[in-house]
Enzyme design. Structure first.
Site, PDB file in Angstrom:
ATOM      1  N   LYS A  54       0.838  -1.199   0.000  1.00 15.75           N
ATOM      2  CA  LYS A  54       0.000   0.000   0.000  1.00 15.75           C
ATOM      3  C   LYS A  54       0.872   1.249   0.000  1.00 15.75           C
ATOM      4  O   LYS A  54       0.602   2.204  -0.729  1.00 15.75           O
ATOM      5  CB  LYS A  54      -0.939  -0.013   1.213  1.00 15.75           C
ATOM      6  CG  LYS A  54      -2.093  -0.982   1.036  1.00 15.75           C
ATOM      7  CD  LYS A  54      -2.879  -1.253   2.305  1.00 15.75           C
ATOM      8  CE  LYS A  54      -3.912  -2.351   2.053  1.00 15.75           C
ATOM      9  NZ  LYS A  54      -4.615  -2.806   3.236  1.00 15.75           N
ATOM     10  N   GLN A  98      -4.944  -1.320   9.350  1.00 13.22           N
ATOM     11  CA  GLN A  98      -4.829  -2.684   8.824  1.00 13.22           C
ATOM     12  C   GLN A  98      -5.442  -3.679   9.817  1.00 13.22           C
ATOM     13  O   GLN A  98      -5.088  -3.674  10.999  1.00 13.22           O
ATOM     14  CB  GLN A  98      -3.350  -3.013   8.564  1.00 13.22           C
ATOM     15  CG  GLN A  98      -3.121  -4.333   7.894  1.00 13.22           C
ATOM     16  CD  GLN A  98      -3.647  -4.373   6.450  1.00 13.22           C
ATOM     17  OE1 GLN A  98      -3.475  -3.427   5.689  1.00 13.22           O
ATOM     18  NE2 GLN A  98      -4.293  -5.469   6.088  1.00 13.22           N
ATOM     19  N   ASP A 121     -11.366   3.002   3.531  1.00  8.96           N
ATOM     20  CA  ASP A 121     -11.696   1.567   3.473  1.00  8.96           C
ATOM     21  C   ASP A 121     -13.204   1.353   3.372  1.00  8.96           C
ATOM     22  O   ASP A 121     -13.646   0.243   3.053  1.00  8.96           O
ATOM     23  CB  ASP A 121     -11.186   0.875   4.752  1.00  8.96           C
ATOM     24  CG  ASP A 121      -9.990  -0.012   4.481  1.00  8.96           C
ATOM     25  OD1 ASP A 121      -9.731  -0.326   3.298  1.00  8.96           O
ATOM     26  OD2 ASP A 121      -9.311  -0.395   5.464  1.00  8.96           O
TER      27      ASP A 121
END
Ligand code: NDP
Length: 303
Positions: A54, A98, A121
């Site tokens: 990422k 995460q 997200d």
């Protein structure tokens, strides 16, 4: 008949290229780069790999990356305090924590602490509600990537029968919402579904997000259907070698489907590309800058 293979790597590279072009224009207009903060708690090996990819993609897109690696014994209060700082930081347009998080931290508490307008997200309940209500928000990256791949196969999905196998909050449910918004007739199947093969056989579009290697067999697929395989399962053989396989039995499904994603090289690469897309969109919204429509609707139709 052999299905057309949907090249997720090529689609993802094209999307990342379009985002990078749009980011360059954003920087020229606003004088700053979009910023994406990625938070990793602990040393989980798979999570570390994802976070590295990422960060690399963030730099390649011309965006600013803010990486926060915290020890595995970080308290929930300390993580929430970091989220508060990132929420308040004007250089940060997107925040990603995460998952999974260590046991002492309540993931729901962390997700709901993120400013919904920085929740790239798309996991915050406000964004879940926006998706269900048809309002602009953030859509989770994996189902968004699946939708983009589907649109590369058929520009209109209207009226098609779609079956989503799996009802998780990060893939199955938002995928079903996206297909409904495209005017598909949507069935969401799960572990309690009766006659799963029969349900899947009705579908023009099948999205498998289950976590069971090779669950969906070729003789479950309606001839000519489009099959999107979200599954990423590592199979370890007796000799110790391993490989990644999806939730669809590719060898049999490819004989029947009209189009199908491979694993690896299908949905996987789209997830990070969509994260870059969401971070760019967030920066535009926060600056009141125009979002380049070609990012989502390329003039050449896709990859
Ligand atoms: P979850 O474990 O959260 O959800 C799995 C879903 O599949 C559940 O709804 C479960 O039903 C259902 N299910 C399990 N077994 C069966 C079965 N035998 N028949 C029918 N349904 C079943 O998984 P995720 O949604 O997080 O992930 C699914 C897969 O996608 C995994 O392989 C994961 O690695 C992969 N993945 C890939 C990503 C990518 O970037 N390509 C991103 C995210 C995930 P129930 O609710 O009844 O338990």
């Amino acid at each position: 008949m052999t299905a057309r293979i949907i090249d997720g790597k090529a689609h993802a590279a094209a999307l990342r290229g379009r985002v990078a072009t749009a980011v360059a224009a954003f920087r020229a207009v606003t004088g700053r780069a979009p910023g994406l903060a990625v938070v990793l708690v602990g040393e989980d090996a798979a999570s570390s790999v994802y976070v590295r990819s990422k960060n690399r993609a963030t730099g390649e897109a011309g965006m600013r990356g803010f990486e926060h690696r915290l020890p595995a014994d970080t308290s929930e209060a300390d993580l929430l305090a970091l989220i508060d700082r990132l929420n308040a930081d004007p250089a940060v347009d997107g925040i990603l924590v995460q998952l999974p998080l260590p046991a002492q931290i309540d993931a729901d508490a962390v997700i709901t602490r993120i400013d919904p307008d920085k929740d790239v997200d798309g996991f915050h309940p406000v964004n879940v509600g926006r998706l269900a209500s048809g309002l602009a928000g953030f859509v989770p990256c994996t189902p968004l990537g699946c939708l983009m791949l589907l649109k590369g196969v058929a520009l209109s999905l209207s009226g098609l029968d779609a079956v989503v196998v799996g009802r998780s909050a990060i893939v199955g449910k938002p995928m079903a919402q996206l297909l409904l918004a495209e005017s598909c007739t949507v069935t969401i199947a799960h572990s309690r579904t009766r006659d799963l093969p029969g349900r899947v056989r009705q579908a023009d579009v099948v999205v498998a997000a289950v976590g069971v290697p090779g669950l969906v067999k070729g003789d479950w697929i309606k001839p000519g259907a489009t099959v999107i395989d979200v599954g990423i399962n590592r199979i370890v053989r007796a000799d110790g070698s391993s490989s990644l396989v999806g939730d669809v039995d590719f060898a049999s499904a490819v004989q029947v489907a009209g189009a199908i994603t491979p694993v690896p090289g299908g949905v996987g690469p789209m997830t990070i590309a969509c994260l870059m897309r969401n971070a760019y969109v967030s920066a535009c919204r926060r600056e009141g800058a125009a979002i380049d429509p070609r990012v989502d609707a390329p003039e050449d139709g896709g990859a």
